[in-house]
Design an enzyme around this catalytic site. Structure first.
Site, PDB file in Angstrom:
ATOM      1  N   TYR A 112       0.949  -1.755   0.080  1.00  0.00           N
ATOM      2  CA  TYR A 112      -0.480   0.388   0.122  1.00  0.00           C
ATOM      3  C   TYR A 112       0.730   1.389  -0.278  1.00  0.00           C
ATOM      4  O   TYR A 112       1.773   1.340   0.854  1.00  0.00           O
ATOM      5  CB  TYR A 112      -0.695   0.012   0.874  1.00  0.00           C
ATOM      6  CG  TYR A 112      -1.737  -1.084   1.242  1.00  0.00           C
ATOM      7  CD1 TYR A 112      -3.009  -0.462   0.470  1.00  0.00           C
ATOM      8  CD2 TYR A 112      -1.882  -1.977   1.580  1.00  0.00           C
ATOM      9  CE1 TYR A 112      -4.481  -1.498   0.520  1.00  0.00           C
ATOM     10  CE2 TYR A 112      -3.052  -2.997   1.517  1.00  0.00           C
ATOM     11  CZ  TYR A 112      -4.286  -2.433   1.469  1.00  0.00           C
ATOM     12  OH  TYR A 112      -5.413  -3.388   1.480  1.00  0.00           O
ATOM     13  N   TYR A 151      -0.835  -9.928   0.437  1.00  0.00           N
ATOM     14  CA  TYR A 151      -0.107  -9.538   1.582  1.00  0.00           C
ATOM     15  C   TYR A 151       0.405 -10.248   2.955  1.00  0.00           C
ATOM     16  O   TYR A 151      -0.877 -10.357   2.993  1.00  0.00           O
ATOM     17  CB  TYR A 151       0.403  -7.916   1.726  1.00  0.00           C
ATOM     18  CG  TYR A 151      -1.403  -7.469   1.919  1.00  0.00           C
ATOM     19  CD1 TYR A 151      -1.187  -7.084   3.483  1.00  0.00           C
ATOM     20  CD2 TYR A 151      -2.359  -6.707   1.325  1.00  0.00           C
ATOM     21  CE1 TYR A 151      -2.208  -6.569   4.279  1.00  0.00           C
ATOM     22  CE2 TYR A 151      -3.193  -6.108   1.378  1.00  0.00           C
ATOM     23  CZ  TYR A 151      -3.435  -6.295   2.831  1.00  0.00           C
ATOM     24  OH  TYR A 151      -4.320  -5.738   3.025  1.00  0.00           O
ATOM     25  N   ARG A 161      -3.652 -11.740   3.619  1.00  0.00           N
ATOM     26  CA  ARG A 161      -4.658 -11.352   3.211  1.00  0.00           C
ATOM     27  C   ARG A 161      -4.821 -11.522   2.091  1.00  0.00           C
ATOM     28  O   ARG A 161      -3.368 -11.573   1.161  1.00  0.00           O
ATOM     29  CB  ARG A 161      -4.898  -9.086   3.318  1.00  0.00           C
ATOM     30  CG  ARG A 161      -5.024  -9.199   4.139  1.00  0.00           C
ATOM     31  CD  ARG A 161      -5.920  -9.609   5.804  1.00  0.00           C
ATOM     32  NE  ARG A 161      -7.489 -10.317   4.959  1.00  0.00           N
ATOM     33  CZ  ARG A 161      -7.996  -8.823   4.515  1.00  0.00           C
ATOM     34  NH1 ARG A 161      -7.833  -7.884   4.528  1.00  0.00           N
ATOM     35  NH2 ARG A 161      -9.656  -9.277   4.043  1.00  0.00           N
ATOM     36  N   HIS A 164      -7.011  -8.379  -2.412  1.00  0.00           N
ATOM     37  CA  HIS A 164      -8.844  -8.066  -2.378  1.00  0.00           C
ATOM     38  C   HIS A 164      -8.862  -6.300  -2.798  1.00  0.00           C
ATOM     39  O   HIS A 164      -7.272  -5.466  -2.363  1.00  0.00           O
ATOM     40  CB  HIS A 164      -8.907  -8.256  -0.763  1.00  0.00           C
ATOM     41  CG  HIS A 164      -8.372  -6.741  -0.306  1.00  0.00           C
ATOM     42  ND1 HIS A 164      -7.017  -8.150   0.184  1.00  0.00           N
ATOM     43  CD2 HIS A 164      -7.879  -6.111   0.956  1.00  0.00           C
ATOM     44  CE1 HIS A 164      -6.354  -7.383   1.382  1.00  0.00           C
ATOM     45  NE2 HIS A 164      -7.010  -5.775   1.651  1.00  0.00           N
ATOM     46  N   HIS A 166     -11.146  -3.018  -1.214  1.00  0.00           N
ATOM     47  CA  HIS A 166     -11.725  -2.148  -0.492  1.00  0.00           C
ATOM     48  C   HIS A 166     -12.558  -1.670  -1.063  1.00  0.00           C
ATOM     49  O   HIS A 166     -12.299  -0.727  -1.823  1.00  0.00           O
ATOM     50  CB  HIS A 166     -10.690  -1.380   0.464  1.00  0.00           C
ATOM     51  CG  HIS A 166     -10.086  -1.935   1.350  1.00  0.00           C
ATOM     52  ND1 HIS A 166     -10.405  -2.537   2.293  1.00  0.00           N
ATOM     53  CD2 HIS A 166      -8.711  -2.411   1.356  1.00  0.00           C
ATOM     54  CE1 HIS A 166      -8.965  -3.249   2.738  1.00  0.00           C
ATOM     55  NE2 HIS A 166      -7.905  -3.178   2.563  1.00  0.00           N
TER      56      HIS A 166
END
Ligand SMILES: [Fe+2]
Lengths: 246, 204
Positions: A112, A151, A161, A164, A166
């Site tokens: 991120y 990640y 995770r 995905h 959000h």
């Protein structure tokens, strides 16, 4: 008189057993962040059934293209190019127009663009990770992006995770406000994820998994995933005091 | 067998996670150039009617620590008690007041700051007037489904005493968790997710 049932009443009560409970110790952060007292209910007022409205004019041309909206001129983000599209409906299965849909995600390596993310995978200078759009009159939305990477995250010693995206959505009332995550068909990581597993019912998880749709793909450019989203529905006012349009 | 109702189920919620700012306040977390400004950052302008106030909020976890990675949205009426939305049928709200604010906290102090106006009163479904209030929605890492609560104003004692929501609380001592004390033009609202001072959260 219109034949359609007018929708001006309150929203249906939320089915709280369908959503993840506040306290879900497999996802450790919930332990100190979950209210323990009973939630209090009261009849919805204008404060609950109204909400802010967003017009299409606020959108920039690249707001729904994460491959380009943070890229240098002539360049684009690295990763498998995809289109995500779908319909926003309510619990009455009616399309919801004018829904502001905001999305954010990691880059193709699972990193991120955030100063709190220290994962080894590098940043992509051409990828910011946020986008937005507003549903059309039939509740449709779409955006372009790259498929994010999985990640690791600090929960158990080896928790990852699944890939995905959000999502944040505004309906027409403030109590329809919803944040969720979209997963990808066929990803074996989905079923091992402590955050996914906060959801008690497997069928509820399945509605978060986007389906690969090769008919909506753009040949030689991007594959497509379909992801429909359901917001809380409204009671018709037909059985209450005033009959609209009478 | 019988006929099916053909209703759908609401999409299940998932936590906003620790990086909610990337999506909802990107300029604040140094992703600039995508949007001209963060949505909900400004609720008022020079022409907004009503009494200017600042609201400072903090969120505490069950261990008493201030949470620094949350996001709060507020929705409120204008100074005449009207909502800035086409669904408002009682009149036209102040066009210079959005009614909707979105803030992340200061990442060092955990303080959320909303520059807004004191709202007017909005009716309850039975016609009684509610006390002036802000409607809050809170999301963060570790919160699986956004939390709904309200903030009331400490200097509205008479209105608060008659408020239909505050007065229906079975444990009346908990009403205090929804009332923000005033200091000058600033209201301070501390939200406790757990513990003895746990804030009242709503299922509405
Ligand atoms: Fe994430």
């Amino acid at each position: 008189m219109k034949n359609a049932m007018p929708e001006a009443g309150g929203f249906f009560q939320r089915e709280r057993n369908w959503h993840p409970p506040a306290f879900a110790p497999g996802y450790k952060s919930t332990v100190v962040r979950s209210p323990r007292r009973a939630l209090i209910s009261f009849p919805q007022t204008l404060s609950e059934i109204t909400g802010p409205v967003f017009g299409h004019q606020m959108l920039g041309e690249l707001d729904n293209d994460l491959t380009l909206n943070h890229a240098r001129p002539g360049e684009s983000a690295i990763g498998p190019r995809i289109i995500v599209y779908g319909k926003v409906l309510d619990e009455n299965a009616r399309p919801v127009p004018g829904v502001l849909v905001e999305f954010w995600q990691a880059n193709a390596g699972g990193r991120y663009r955030h100063k709190k993310d220290g994962y080894l995978a590098p940043l992509d200078p051409n990828f910011g990770g946020c986008g937005r759009t507003i549903t059309d009159a039939e509740g449709n939305y779409f955006f372009r992006t790259i498929q994010p990477g999985a990640y690791p995250w600090p929960n158990g010693i080896n928790d990852w995770r699944p890939a995905h995206i959000h999502f944040s959505l505004f309906g027409h009332g403030f109590v329809q406000r919803l944040i969720t995550q979209m997963y990808f068909e066929g990803d074996p990581m989905i079923w091992q994820c402590p955050i996914v597993n906060t959801i008690p019912d497997k069928r509820a998880v399945e509605t978060l998994i986007a389906t690969l749709d090769m008919q909506a793909a753009v040949p030689m450019d991007a594959r497509a995933y379909k992801f429909d989203i359901v917001l809380r529905g409204r009671r018709a006012t037909l059985f209450e005091n005033k009959l609209e349009g009478n | 067998m019988m006929q099916q109702l053909r209703r759908l189920k609401e999409t299940a919620s998932q936590t906003a996670g620790p990086y909610v700012h990337i999506g909802l306040t990107p300029n604040l977390c140094e992703i600039s150039g995508v949007y001209p400004e963060d949505l909900g950052a400004r609720m008022v302008n020079e022409k907004t009617r009503g009494e200017r106030i600042t609201v400072k909020m903090r969120i505490f976890d069950g261990a008493g620590a201030v949470i620094k990675d949350a996001l709060i949205e507020i929705w409120q009426a204008d100074s005449d008690g009207l909502y800035n939305t086409p669904a408002e049928t009682r009149g036209t709200a102040d066009p210079n007041f959005t009614g909707w604010g979105r803030q992340a906290s200061d990442m060092e102090t955990g303080v959320f700051t909303f520059e807004t106006i004191r709202p007017g009163r909005v009716p309850f479904p039975d016609g009684r007037l509610q006390a002036p209030h802000l409607t809050l929605w809170i999301v963060a890492r570790g919160i699986n489904l956004g939390l709904h609560t309200r903030m009331y104003f400490s200097d509205e004692e008479t209105a608060n005493a008659q408020d239909p929501v505050l007065s229906r609380l079975e444990h009346q001592d908990r009403a205090a968790t929804l009332i923000a004390p005033r200091e000058g033009d600033t209201y301070h609202f501390d939200i406790h997710l757990q513990g003895e001072k746990e804030t009242v959260f709503f299922d509405v």
